[in-house]
Design a protein around this motif. Structure first.
Motif, PDB file in Angstrom:
ATOM      1  N   MET A 147       0.828  -1.211   0.000  1.00 16.28           N
ATOM      2  CA  MET A 147       0.000   0.000   0.000  1.00 16.28           C
ATOM      3  C   MET A 147       0.862   1.260   0.000  1.00 16.28           C
ATOM      4  SD  MET A 147      -3.178   0.556  -0.088  1.00 16.28           S
ATOM      5  CE  MET A 147      -3.752   2.157  -0.555  1.00 16.28           C
ATOM      6  N   LEU A 148       1.904   1.243   0.867  1.00 17.18           N
ATOM      7  CA  LEU A 148       2.789   2.393   0.934  1.00 17.18           C
ATOM      8  C   LEU A 148       3.498   2.601  -0.407  1.00 17.18           C
ATOM      9  CD1 LEU A 148       3.383   4.351   3.186  1.00 17.18           C
ATOM     10  CD2 LEU A 148       5.473   3.064   3.672  1.00 17.18           C
ATOM     11  N   ALA A 149       3.927   1.487  -1.008  1.00 15.65           N
ATOM     12  CA  ALA A 149       4.612   1.578  -2.303  1.00 15.65           C
ATOM     13  C   ALA A 149       3.672   2.163  -3.340  1.00 15.65           C
ATOM     14  CB  ALA A 149       5.089   0.193  -2.738  1.00 15.65           C
ATOM     15  N   GLN A 150       2.402   1.758  -3.295  1.00 15.94           N
ATOM     16  CA  GLN A 150       1.430   2.273  -4.252  1.00 15.94           C
ATOM     17  C   GLN A 150       1.229   3.784  -4.064  1.00 15.94           C
ATOM     18  OE1 GLN A 150      -0.184   0.323  -6.786  1.00 15.94           O
ATOM     19  NE2 GLN A 150      -0.468   2.436  -7.462  1.00 15.94           N
TER      20      GLN A 150
ATOM     21  N   LEU B 216       3.429   5.848  -2.904  1.00 16.18           N
ATOM     22  CA  LEU B 216       4.625   6.509  -3.424  1.00 16.18           C
ATOM     23  C   LEU B 216       4.537   6.642  -4.934  1.00 16.18           C
ATOM     24  CD1 LEU B 216       7.525   4.943  -1.321  1.00 16.18           C
ATOM     25  CD2 LEU B 216       6.718   7.296  -1.297  1.00 16.18           C
ATOM     26  N   VAL B 217       4.151   5.528  -5.594  1.00 12.11           N
ATOM     27  CA  VAL B 217       4.097   5.524  -7.056  1.00 12.11           C
ATOM     28  C   VAL B 217       3.055   6.526  -7.549  1.00 12.11           C
ATOM     29  CG1 VAL B 217       3.398   4.126  -9.036  1.00 12.11           C
ATOM     30  CG2 VAL B 217       4.992   3.206  -7.360  1.00 12.11           C
ATOM     31  N   SER B 218       1.903   6.544  -6.894  1.00  5.58           N
ATOM     32  CA  SER B 218       0.854   7.464  -7.333  1.00  5.58           C
ATOM     33  C   SER B 218       1.210   8.902  -6.971  1.00  5.58           C
ATOM     34  CB  SER B 218      -0.482   7.103  -6.678  1.00  5.58           C
ATOM     35  OG  SER B 218      -0.762   5.742  -6.897  1.00  5.58           O
TER      36      SER B 218
ATOM     37  N   THR C 210      -0.554  -3.750 -14.346  1.00  2.00           N
ATOM     38  CA  THR C 210      -0.020  -4.133 -13.045  1.00  2.00           C
ATOM     39  C   THR C 210       1.375  -4.695 -13.209  1.00  2.00           C
ATOM     40  OG1 THR C 210      -2.271  -4.784 -12.580  1.00  2.00           O
ATOM     41  CG2 THR C 210      -0.653  -5.293 -10.896  1.00  2.00           C
ATOM     42  N   LEU C 211       2.276  -4.257 -12.330  1.00  2.00           N
ATOM     43  CA  LEU C 211       3.643  -4.768 -12.384  1.00  2.00           C
ATOM     44  C   LEU C 211       4.086  -5.008 -10.947  1.00  2.00           C
ATOM     45  CD1 LEU C 211       6.087  -5.179 -14.482  1.00  2.00           C
ATOM     46  CD2 LEU C 211       6.910  -3.010 -13.536  1.00  2.00           C
ATOM     47  N   GLY C 212       4.368  -6.269 -10.638  1.00  2.00           N
ATOM     48  CA  GLY C 212       4.829  -6.613  -9.298  1.00  2.00           C
ATOM     49  C   GLY C 212       3.860  -6.158  -8.214  1.00  2.00           C
ATOM     50  N   GLY C 213       2.561  -6.249  -8.486  1.00  2.00           N
ATOM     51  CA  GLY C 213       1.561  -5.889  -7.491  1.00  2.00           C
ATOM     52  C   GLY C 213       1.246  -4.409  -7.446  1.00  2.00           C
ATOM     53  N   LEU C 214       1.980  -3.582  -8.238  1.00  2.00           N
ATOM     54  CA  LEU C 214       1.714  -2.155  -8.257  1.00  2.00           C
ATOM     55  C   LEU C 214       0.909  -1.804  -9.504  1.00  2.00           C
ATOM     56  CD1 LEU C 214       5.168  -0.615  -7.278  1.00  2.00           C
ATOM     57  CD2 LEU C 214       3.106  -0.736  -5.872  1.00  2.00           C
TER      58      LEU C 214
END
Lengths: 234, 288
Positions: free
Chosen positions: B1-4, B6-8, B129-133
């Protein structure tokens, strides 16, 4: 081939600081503009360098009227100011400051040669070339300010109080360099409160008091003048 | 979730960073805070639409036209408004920038209507989707272009004559003048440069939100990012932009989407109260 000031009047707001200054700097000579604090020496230099528009009078360079031109146009005509506050680029290195000194030039070979010339003149600057200007001592900053001025290869160097805040030995060193600079063919208009040091290297001098030229003469004559001795040489 | 998050967050952050750079690039050299920058950003996006829809230009040509006109508009503001105001109080100049912004905004509303216009994406807006992101090509393009523009900006300042003159004026305007740099000339360049940075932000942002005359409110986000970065540091402006983008996205996820905009204002106010020099700003020696 002369820098001439004719009846320059200048000031800030309601204050009339310079009230009709006329003087001449022949090529290849050192001319000292002496006088007490507040006499209008720096203001005169600011007018010549284009930082301040005069209220009256003319500045002529080889006959061309240059008063009122912006400072970059004055520099391109061969006049470089080394201001009292030095006005270096504090977080840039010594090398970058010198490089910007040559900003108006395009001749790469000439710039490289002049860089060698100023490093020969001030070897300390070569040692400190990668250091930010703000980390230099007061004396080194003065050397850098003079060297940056020389990097534009000026015909006239306008030097404002180079001795300010420096130890006597350092003042001697800087003034010896002025003689070397003159030997390279650059004329110097030297503004100084330290009349003794200035008259030792100058060819000619003017004494400015409350905005008016009181005395003028060869450096030797001024150094021997009783009024100058009493007022400025103790 | 945190990675998502960051990406967004970096997508919005990249745009905020560009706007923040637009503010700081100009302010460091001229001391003027350009409150019309957000509206110039809107204008630049509209020029792309006008170029495509009304002039029939290809997308790339419309973008080029917009960047050129934006730079020209910036220089025009300097020559036509700021230079005649030289010597007047800074506040007068800043109020002039507000007036310019209002004129641009209302001019667009009058000529282009209040309704949103569609603007094409640089890349497909369809997520993958790439690696869950979850990634969106259009958003990645925004980040890529923004980073490239930032790198180009720093390279320009470091290695070109144009850039060295700007750095000299940043360091010491009097020093710049006495080495032969025309300070008014550099001011004109800074207005042009700041306008181009805003234009890039506008062209990148327009497809992601809706192009309406009020899009300039993201200028306030850029302003907040610049404040976070200290308002006189270019790397600070970039960091402030990305930080704001990420924090805002996080607030949208963990609190509510309605909170997103409030976060920027809260950060802006908090930063001014608690960290007046921002996270990256340095103390400034002012001449008396």
């Amino acid at each position: 081939m002369t820098l001439e000031l004719a009846g320059i009047e200048a000031g800030y707001g309601g204050a009339r600081v310079v009230q009709g200054v006329s003087l001449a700097v022949p090529p290849g000579r050192i001319v000292a503009l002496l006088g007490p604090n507040g006499a209008g020496k720096s203001t005169t230099l600011r007018v010549v360098a284009g930082l301040l528009r005069p209220r009256g009078g003319e500045v002529r360079l080889d006959g061309e009227r240059i008063a009122g031109l912006p400072p970059d146009a004055v520099l391109r005509r061969g006049l470089a100011l080394v201001p009292e506050r030095r006005e270096l680029f504090p977080s840039l290195s010594v090398a970058e400051n010198l490089d910007l000194g040559a900003y108006a030039r395009r001749d790469r070979a000439g710039i490289a040669a002049d860089l060698e010339m100023v490093f020969a003149l001030f070897p300390r600057l070569r040692e400190r070339r990668t250091q930010p200007a703000r980390t230099l001592s007061g004396g080194e900053q003065q050397m850098l300010a003079i060297a940056r001025g020389l990097m534009s290869r000026p015909r006239y160097l306008l030097l404002d109080e180079p001795s300010l805040g420096l130890a006597p030995l350092l003042i001697e060193e800087i003034f010896r360099k002025l003689v070397e600079i003159r030997a390279h063919g650059t004329a110097i208009l030297l503004v100084e409160q330290n009349a003794a040091a200035a008259l030792r290297v100058a060819d000619h001098g003017y004494v400015l008091e409350t905005g008016i030229i009181r005395l003028e003469g060869s450096a030797a004559a001024l150094a021997a003048d009783d009024a100058v001795r009493d007022a400025y040489l103790r | 979730m945190l990675a998502q998050i960051l990406v967004s967050g970096v997508t919005a952050g990249a745009v905020y960073a560009l706007v923040a750079l637009g503010f700081v690039v100009l302010h460091r050299g001229t001391r003027v805070v350009h409150f019309g920058l957000g509206d110039q950003l809107t204008l630049s996006a509209y020029i792309v639409v006008i170029g495509q829809v009304f002039l029939g230009l290809p997308f790339a040509a419309a973008i080029l036209l917009s960047l050129l006109l934006s730079a020209g508009f910036g220089v025009l503001i300097e020559r036509g408004v700021m230079r005649p105001l030289r010597g007047s109080p800074l506040l007068v100049m800043i109020i002039a920038t507000l007036a310019i912004g209002a004129a641009v905004r209302e001019g667009l509303r009058a000529s282009m209507g209040p309704l949103p216009w569609p603007v094409p994406f640089l890349l497909s807006p369809a997520p993958f989707t790439l690696g869950g992101l979850v990634l969106v090509p259009a958003n990645l393009a925004v980040v890529g272009v923004a980073l490239a523009v930032m790198l180009a900006l720093f390279a320009m300042l470091r290695w070109t004559r144009f850039g060295r003159a700007i750095v000299a004026v940043y360091e010491n305007p009097t020093g710049a003048a006495i080495v032969g740099i025309s300070v008014p000339g550099v001011h004109a360049r800074l207005w042009g440069l700041s306008s181009v940075l805003a234009a890039v932000a506008g062209i990148l942002m327009a497809p992601l939100i809706t192009l309406s005359p009020d899009m300039g409110t993201i200028g306030i986000k850029g302003f907040a990012a610049a404040i976070l970065g200290g308002f006189n540091s270019l790397p600070g402006a970039i960091a402030g932009g990305f930080l704001l983008g990420i924090v805002e996205t996080g607030a949208g996820v963990y609190v509510s989407t309605a909170m997103k905009d409030i976060v920027s204002y809260a950060l802006l106010i908090g930063c001014v109260l608690l960290l007046p020099r921002g996270l990256f700003g340095t103390a400034e020696a002012r001449k008396v």
